[in-house]
Design an enzyme around this catalytic site. Structure first.
Site, PDB file in Angstrom:
ATOM      1  N   ASP A 316       0.904  -1.273   0.046  1.00  0.00           N
ATOM      2  CA  ASP A 316      -0.153   0.051   0.155  1.00  0.00           C
ATOM      3  C   ASP A 316       0.889   1.165  -0.032  1.00  0.00           C
ATOM      4  O   ASP A 316       0.331   2.463  -0.599  1.00  0.00           O
ATOM      5  CB  ASP A 316      -0.863   0.010   1.319  1.00  0.00           C
ATOM      6  CG  ASP A 316      -1.939  -0.907   0.830  1.00  0.00           C
ATOM      7  OD1 ASP A 316      -2.098  -1.596   0.003  1.00  0.00           O
ATOM      8  OD2 ASP A 316      -2.845  -0.900   1.797  1.00  0.00           O
ATOM      9  N   HIS A 448     -20.642 -30.362 -12.965  1.00  0.00           N
ATOM     10  CA  HIS A 448     -22.342 -30.140 -12.920  1.00  0.00           C
ATOM     11  C   HIS A 448     -22.697 -30.740 -11.623  1.00  0.00           C
ATOM     12  O   HIS A 448     -22.908 -31.992 -11.486  1.00  0.00           O
ATOM     13  CB  HIS A 448     -23.021 -30.387 -14.170  1.00  0.00           C
ATOM     14  CG  HIS A 448     -24.451 -30.210 -14.166  1.00  0.00           C
ATOM     15  ND1 HIS A 448     -25.030 -29.073 -14.368  1.00  0.00           N
ATOM     16  CD2 HIS A 448     -25.605 -31.111 -13.938  1.00  0.00           C
ATOM     17  CE1 HIS A 448     -26.450 -29.036 -14.362  1.00  0.00           C
ATOM     18  NE2 HIS A 448     -26.578 -30.670 -14.021  1.00  0.00           N
TER      19      HIS A 448
END
Length: 469
Positions: A316, A448
């Protein structure tokens, strides 16, 4: 005199501790200086980790209130805020203790105290007992992160329970009846949604005319509509002019950003979440000759080196998105460079996630950025409403959106609004890291039924047609 450390890291947040561990794994002698009593920086102590604990817990509370009945589960949930906060604190302790364990495992010297650079080869540590210790270093890494930015041009008197920053918004001892959140970015919307789910009436005041500023506009617009359905109120295009204590608790005054009449909102709690700024105070950077840019960030080159030989910076405190995982990537890359390897960060494939319910996740370019750059592109979208697993989970809000190069089909960006978006986005990030196309993803088998099938269907939509709509 003791042999100097190969690397002294100032700050033990995600950038600092990851850099230290990776450097130690590569055979370097490493020390870490941390001003808090526990390691982990803002992220683990008062940021990412505690907020996610509260987000998950409040989401479960909301699920029990709104969806359990439809699933055939009859309950009457009761909020016990003290236990929820205890869960948050337990989660934090587990994580910070884990960093201390990893330091010990990797033979990293941890020094608790406030670090200051005396020279390119020395870090002075001021300890709580008033003593100082000087660490000799061949290399120094500045990984001090960021601090609450406040509101430009507006004086804000923070306390711990009425006018609060994100640091204290994770520890409110009771649910406020009303809350005003100043700032419609990630932090404000995450914490605002926590307290809204627990019963607060939340109003978000944002200077821009959209929430989640840099996010894809289609996604942010759809997201805001979902937040309104959850009870949040938005005041967009609003410039805050004052935040003050009031008889009720606190008040926020604002006016239209383009000019107009001033409006004032009273609330039990005001959360100021207008972003963060690099933390460089007291580090001795000026004395050491380390250059800062016009936004107060440490200037670095492509290898994270400052203008002073032997001093580096990551996270940061330097340019780029203020994201924990971006800091981690830079920490790994810097450690590799210092060990003689070729460290590198692909800034075009760093994801961003908003951990609301539903989540928002993004990687790569937005439509607005592609239009501005004049890039020809195609869009492939697929709604979770058409996904079998999402229906089974009662999580049908949102969609997956791929942006691909019109000529090559290479994926340029992916944006997701929906359940588990923060996990699903990793697939798109990996695809982009390897220069993949939407066809590559669509021709990859997906289990799935899973939410990930929405990723595949959106990829199909980008180069051909989706199957299930």
């Amino acid at each position: 005199m003791a042999e100097p450390f190969d690397l002294v890291v100032i700050g033990s947040g995600p950038g600092g501790y990851v850099c230290a561990i990776k450097a130690a794994q590569l055979g370097l002698k490493v020390a870490v200086v941390e001003k808090r009593k526990t390691y982990g920086g803002t992220c683990l102590n008062v940021g990412c980790i505690p907020s996610k604990a509260l987000l998950y817990a409040s989401e479960m509370f909301a699920e029990a209130n709104h969806n359990f009945g439809e699933l055939g589960i009859a309950v009457e949930p009761k909020l016990e805020l003290s236990k929820m906060l205890a869960h948050k604190d337990k989660t934090v302790k587990s994580n910070v203790d884990g960093i201390a364990f990893l330091f010990k495992k990797n033979k990293i010297t941890g020094v608790i105290g406030t670090g200051r650079i005396k020279s390119a080869s020395e870090v002075e540590v001021a300890k709580e007992d008033g003593t100082t210790e000087t660490l000799s270093a061949k290399n120094i890494c500045i990984a001090t992160g960021s601090d609450v930015a406040g509101i430009p041009g507006v004086e804000v008197a923070f306390d711990t329970d009425t006018i609060v920053s994100s640091d204290d918004a994770i520890a409110l001892q009771k649910v406020p009846e009303t809350m005003v959140v100043v700032g419609g970015g990630v932090i404000g919307l995450e914490l605002g949604s926590v307290w809204a789910r627990l019963g607060a009436k939340v109003t978000v005041v944002e200077y821009l005319d959209k929430v989640l500023g840099p996010m894809d506009s289609e996604v942010s617009t759809a997201f805001q509509k979902l937040m309104v359905k959850q009870g949040l109120t938005f005041k967009l295009g609003a410039k805050v002019t004052a935040v003050t204590k009031s008889d009720k608790g606190a008040s926020v005054s604002f006016e239209p950003a383009k000019g107009g009449e001033t409006e004032t909102l009273d609330a039990d709690v005001v959360l100021v979440a207008t972003g963060r700024k690099p933390f460089t105070a007291g580090l001795g950077l000026e004395e050491a000759g380390v250059a800062l840019d016009d936004r107060g960030r440490v200037e670095i080159d492509a290898h994270f080196k400052t203008n002073v030989d032997g001093i580096y910076a990551i996270g940061d405190v330097v340019k780029g998105a203020m994201l924990a995982h971006k800091a981690e990537d830079e920490g790994v890359a810097l450690a590799e460079i210092l060990a003689g390897q070729a460290g590198h960060v692909n800034y075009d494939a760093i994801p961003s996630v908003v951990y609301t319910s539903p989540e928002v996740a993004s990687v790569g370019k937005t439509e607005e950025e592609l239009k501005q750059a004049g890039v020809a592109y195609r869009v492939g979208k697929f709604p979770f409403m058409a996904n079998g697993r999402a229906r089974a989970m009662l999580q049908t809000d949102g969609f997956v959106k791929f942006l691909v190069d019109a000529e090559t089909d290479r994926v340029l960006g992916c944006h997701i609004l929906g359940a588990d978006a923060g996990d699903l986005i990793a697939e798109a990030g990996l695809l982009m890291e390897f220069g993949g196309s939407s066809e590559d993803l669509a021709r990859t088998s997906h289990a799935h039924p899973t939410l990930s099938e929405a990723m595949r269907e959106a990829a199909f939509a980008a180069f051909a047609k989706p199957i299930h709509i």
